[in-house]
Write a protein that holds these residues in place. Structure first.
Motif, PDB file in Angstrom:
ATOM      1  N   GLY A 190      32.331  38.858  43.705  1.00  0.00           N
ATOM      2  CA  GLY A 190      33.769  38.665  44.234  1.00  0.00           C
ATOM      3  C   GLY A 190      33.437  37.231  45.318  1.00  0.00           C
ATOM      4  N   PHE A 191      32.337  36.340  45.401  1.00  0.00           N
ATOM      5  CA  PHE A 191      32.392  35.276  45.642  1.00  0.00           C
ATOM      6  C   PHE A 191      32.958  33.962  45.018  1.00  0.00           C
ATOM      7  CE2 PHE A 191      29.312  37.589  48.098  1.00  0.00           C
ATOM      8  CZ  PHE A 191      29.310  37.876  48.766  1.00  0.00           C
ATOM      9  N   CYS A 192      33.235  34.773  44.436  1.00  0.00           N
ATOM     10  CA  CYS A 192      33.765  33.305  43.021  1.00  0.00           C
ATOM     11  C   CYS A 192      35.445  32.748  43.364  1.00  0.00           C
ATOM     12  CB  CYS A 192      34.162  33.359  41.649  1.00  0.00           C
ATOM     13  SG  CYS A 192      32.494  33.469  40.929  1.00  0.00           S
ATOM     14  N   TYR A 193      36.078  31.515  44.240  1.00  0.00           N
ATOM     15  CA  TYR A 193      37.604  30.996  44.283  1.00  0.00           C
ATOM     16  C   TYR A 193      37.607  30.390  43.796  1.00  0.00           C
ATOM     17  CZ  TYR A 193      41.755  31.240  47.561  1.00  0.00           C
ATOM     18  OH  TYR A 193      42.523  30.115  47.776  1.00  0.00           O
ATOM     19  N   PRO A 194      39.299  30.420  43.404  1.00  0.00           N
ATOM     20  CA  PRO A 194      40.309  31.429  43.133  1.00  0.00           C
ATOM     21  C   PRO A 194      39.792  31.882  42.194  1.00  0.00           C
ATOM     22  CG  PRO A 194      41.064  29.036  41.924  1.00  0.00           C
ATOM     23  CD  PRO A 194      39.749  28.768  42.837  1.00  0.00           C
ATOM     24  N   ASN A 195      38.798  31.617  40.914  1.00  0.00           N
ATOM     25  CA  ASN A 195      38.026  32.824  40.201  1.00  0.00           C
ATOM     26  C   ASN A 195      37.550  32.436  39.014  1.00  0.00           C
ATOM     27  OD1 ASN A 195      37.518  35.112  38.664  1.00  0.00           O
ATOM     28  ND2 ASN A 195      39.594  35.103  37.713  1.00  0.00           N
ATOM     29  N   CYS A 196      36.480  32.578  39.034  1.00  0.00           N
ATOM     30  CA  CYS A 196      35.073  31.088  38.175  1.00  0.00           C
ATOM     31  C   CYS A 196      34.114  32.544  37.365  1.00  0.00           C
ATOM     32  CB  CYS A 196      34.105  30.621  39.350  1.00  0.00           C
ATOM     33  SG  CYS A 196      33.122  30.835  40.037  1.00  0.00           S
ATOM     34  N   ASN A 197      34.923  34.006  37.569  1.00  0.00           N
ATOM     35  CA  ASN A 197      34.542  34.755  36.412  1.00  0.00           C
ATOM     36  C   ASN A 197      35.008  34.476  35.356  1.00  0.00           C
ATOM     37  OD1 ASN A 197      33.369  36.398  38.478  1.00  0.00           O
ATOM     38  ND2 ASN A 197      35.237  36.780  39.546  1.00  0.00           N
ATOM     39  N   LEU A 198      33.596  34.638  33.767  1.00  0.00           N
ATOM     40  CA  LEU A 198      34.131  34.284  33.053  1.00  0.00           C
ATOM     41  C   LEU A 198      33.838  35.468  31.970  1.00  0.00           C
ATOM     42  CD1 LEU A 198      30.766  32.095  32.237  1.00  0.00           C
ATOM     43  CD2 LEU A 198      33.131  31.941  32.142  1.00  0.00           C
ATOM     44  N   SER A 199      35.144  35.517  31.088  1.00  0.00           N
ATOM     45  CA  SER A 199      35.007  36.279  29.937  1.00  0.00           C
ATOM     46  C   SER A 199      34.159  36.690  29.479  1.00  0.00           C
ATOM     47  CB  SER A 199      36.588  36.212  29.167  1.00  0.00           C
ATOM     48  OG  SER A 199      36.497  37.024  28.240  1.00  0.00           O
ATOM     49  N   THR A 200      34.162  37.406  29.523  1.00  0.00           N
ATOM     50  CA  THR A 200      32.910  37.490  28.406  1.00  0.00           C
ATOM     51  C   THR A 200      32.724  37.963  26.579  1.00  0.00           C
ATOM     52  OG1 THR A 200      33.107  40.261  27.420  1.00  0.00           O
ATOM     53  CG2 THR A 200      31.175  39.704  29.229  1.00  0.00           C
ATOM     54  N   SER A 201      34.290  37.070  26.504  1.00  0.00           N
ATOM     55  CA  SER A 201      34.710  36.696  24.910  1.00  0.00           C
ATOM     56  C   SER A 201      34.446  35.284  24.792  1.00  0.00           C
ATOM     57  CB  SER A 201      35.717  37.484  24.599  1.00  0.00           C
ATOM     58  OG  SER A 201      36.665  37.243  24.987  1.00  0.00           O
ATOM     59  N   GLY A 202      34.710  34.442  26.082  1.00  0.00           N
ATOM     60  CA  GLY A 202      34.641  32.716  25.967  1.00  0.00           C
ATOM     61  C   GLY A 202      33.664  32.138  25.817  1.00  0.00           C
ATOM     62  N   GLN A 203      33.623  31.126  25.670  1.00  0.00           N
ATOM     63  CA  GLN A 203      32.667  30.136  24.837  1.00  0.00           C
ATOM     64  C   GLN A 203      31.309  30.333  26.270  1.00  0.00           C
ATOM     65  OE1 GLN A 203      34.430  26.761  23.457  1.00  0.00           O
ATOM     66  NE2 GLN A 203      36.129  28.212  21.994  1.00  0.00           N
ATOM     67  N   MET A 204      32.059  29.631  27.383  1.00  0.00           N
ATOM     68  CA  MET A 204      30.936  29.421  28.132  1.00  0.00           C
ATOM     69  C   MET A 204      29.978  30.811  28.316  1.00  0.00           C
ATOM     70  SD  MET A 204      30.087  26.543  29.944  1.00  0.00           S
ATOM     71  CE  MET A 204      29.256  26.963  29.629  1.00  0.00           C
ATOM     72  N   TYR A 205      30.756  31.780  28.670  1.00  0.00           N
ATOM     73  CA  TYR A 205      29.756  33.498  29.060  1.00  0.00           C
ATOM     74  C   TYR A 205      29.061  33.200  27.702  1.00  0.00           C
ATOM     75  CZ  TYR A 205      28.367  37.422  29.298  1.00  0.00           C
ATOM     76  OH  TYR A 205      27.232  39.153  29.192  1.00  0.00           O
ATOM     77  N   LYS A 206      29.065  32.988  26.535  1.00  0.00           N
ATOM     78  CA  LYS A 206      28.472  33.200  25.191  1.00  0.00           C
ATOM     79  C   LYS A 206      27.364  31.892  25.089  1.00  0.00           C
ATOM     80  CE  LYS A 206      31.875  35.206  22.318  1.00  0.00           C
ATOM     81  NZ  LYS A 206      32.398  35.080  21.189  1.00  0.00           N
ATOM     82  N   ALA A 207      27.919  31.271  25.736  1.00  0.00           N
ATOM     83  CA  ALA A 207      26.061  29.400  26.033  1.00  0.00           C
ATOM     84  C   ALA A 207      25.936  29.913  27.171  1.00  0.00           C
ATOM     85  CB  ALA A 207      27.117  28.506  26.348  1.00  0.00           C
ATOM     86  N   ILE A 208      25.959  30.893  27.647  1.00  0.00           N
ATOM     87  CA  ILE A 208      24.934  30.917  29.253  1.00  0.00           C
ATOM     88  C   ILE A 208      24.091  32.334  28.457  1.00  0.00           C
ATOM     89  CG2 ILE A 208      24.631  32.607  31.148  1.00  0.00           C
ATOM     90  CD1 ILE A 208      27.364  31.663  31.727  1.00  0.00           C
TER      91      ILE A 208
END
Length: 154
Positions: A126-144
Motif C-alpha cells: 500500500g505504500f508503493c506510489y504510484p504503483n510499484c506492485n508486481l504481477s505474479t506472472s511478470g518477469q521481475m516477480y519471477k526473478a525475485i
C-alpha cells in the motif's frame, strides 16, 4: 465561541495530516519509469486499451541463475533501487534497510526477509506510489522468487 470552533477545525486538520503523512511516498520526485504508457488495441483501431506495466519487465537481461549477492544486485538495479530504496535506504525511513547504499549490507538485510514478506510487499504494498506492485506472472516477480530460492549460491 468562534475561537473554540476554529481551534477544533485546526485540531482536525493537524490530526488528518498526521494520519495521512505516513502514506505519502518517501522519496521526493519519485516516479516509476514507464508507468502510464498506453498500447493500441489489438483490433487495429488505434484506441488506447491498456497500460503497459513495464515495472514487471527488467531493463537488463537476467543472468542464467540469480543467486547470492550478485543476484541481489541485479534485483537492486532493476527493481529495488527504483521502487524501494527511497524509503528503505541509509536514512532509515522504513525498515528493513534492504535498499541501503552499501550493497553487501543491503544483501545481508535482504537475506533475512522471509519469502512471505517479499511476496506481500512486492505484490500488495500500500505504500508503493504510484504503483510499484508486481504481477505474479511478470518477469521481475519471477526473478525475485528465483533469487529467494538461491539466496546463497549453490
Amino acid at each position: 465561541m468562534k475561537r473554540m470552533r476554529l481551534g477544533h477545525i485546526l485540531g482536525w486538520m493537524i490530526l488528518t495530516c498526521a494520519v495521512l503523512l505516513p502514506f505519502q511516498n518517501c522519496g521526493s520526485g519519485f516516479q516509476v519509469e514507464g508507468a502510464g504508457k498506453t498500447v493500441t488495441a489489438s483490433s487495429g483501431t488505434g484506441a488506447p486499451t491498456s497500460t503497459i506495466d513495464d515495472i514487471n519487465i527488467p531493463k537488463e537481461v537476467k543472468p542464467a541463475l540469480l543467486c547470492g549477492e550478485d543476484g541481489y544486485n541485479y534485483l537492486r538495479r532493476n527493481y529495488i533501487n527504483k521502487n524501494c530504496a527511497s524509503c528503505h535506504d541509509d536514512k532509515a525511513l522504513a525498515y528493513p534497510l534492504f535498499g541501503r547504499s552499501d550493497s553487501s549490507l543491503a544483501f545481508q538485510t535482504a537475506k533475512g526477509i522471509t519469502d512471505e514478506k517479499w511476496h506481500k510487499t512486492t505484490t500488495e504494498n500500500g505504500f508503493c506510489y504510484p504503483n510499484c506492485n508486481l504481477s505474479t506472472s511478470g518477469q521481475m516477480y519471477k526473478a525475485i522468487q528465483e533469487w529467494l530460492k538461491n539466496r546463497n549460491c549453490p
